[in-house]
Design an enzyme around this catalytic site. Sequence first.
Site, PDB file in Angstrom:
ATOM      1  CB  SER A 126       6.769   1.600  -0.504  1.00 23.38           C
ATOM      2  OG  SER A 126       7.425   0.397  -0.152  1.00 23.38           O
ATOM      3  CE1 TYR A 172       6.446   2.346   5.012  1.00 21.84           C
ATOM      4  CE2 TYR A 172       6.388   0.550   3.430  1.00 21.84           C
ATOM      5  CZ  TYR A 172       6.887   1.776   3.830  1.00 21.84           C
ATOM      6  OH  TYR A 172       7.818   2.429   3.057  1.00 21.84           O
TER       7      TYR A 172
END
Length: 250
Positions: free
Chosen positions: A133, A146
């Site tokens: 990401s 995350y």
Amino acid sequence: MFLTGKRALVTGSTSGIGLAVARALHAEGADIVLNGFGEEEEIAALKDELNAAHFGTDLTDPDAIEAMMSEAGDIDILVNNAGMQHVALIEEFPAAKWDAILALNLSAAFHTARLAVPHMKANGWGRIINTASAHSKVASPYKSAYVAAKHGLAGLTKVLALELAQCGVTANCISPGYVWTPLVENQIPDTMKARGLSRDEVINDVLLAPQPTKQFVQPEDIGALAVFLCRDEAANVNGANWSIDGGWTA
Ligand code: NAD
């Protein structure tokens, strides 16, 4: 059809990015092993469409991963893509959510890789592609688990790249910015709450704010890059963390 005869496991491929990657690899002839949750009829339809096997394995459970990997057959292309998100201030972040996000977004990739690598090494060919990401490179508030997991995944990928560099196996990350999938849609209500914003404000002022193109990335863009990373021409693309984020991390 340059992937005919290759077997690809794409985790988290019943939805979003993983499904687009599975479709793209299938279009090049790869045998597809799907993983992820969903309605029985939807999964049956995907299995038909892609002529695929499917494992509904919960990848937060290392024993279940071992069982899946021993039943899934020899994997030539491993796409670690399953992931989840939770948005909250650190002092309000549920400890169980932290554990689950680390287990799914980071530890699952360790387990699938350690179990897939022996075949790749023996065969002298393999591809490990980890969906990281933009949050493997930069942080955002409210996403402690995350961001930590994705930074960890980028680090794990580099180690795999170095260990496997002389075995015909590459390991790379694809790091998208915001892609319009259920994972993004589902974080809108919590982000509205955490930041006191409306839905439109979350979309325009939070999600698209860091993305210079002001456009969501398309799942098919990730599929196309995954296909490229499987090509012989990508044999020396190794240990890279390839952004598709409209310039966010530039
Ligand atoms: P999604 O919610 O559409 O799909 C997630 C997939 O993972 C589904 O198939 C789901 O069934 C599966 N899954 C969820 N929990 C699981 C578990 N415990 N065990 C096994 N499978 C499980 O999400 P997406 O947006 O397609 O995200 C895919 C990956 O891309 C994730 O790793 C995510 O972090 C990453 N990513 C997404 C974006 C984005 O904007 N959507 C941006 C950057 C990175």
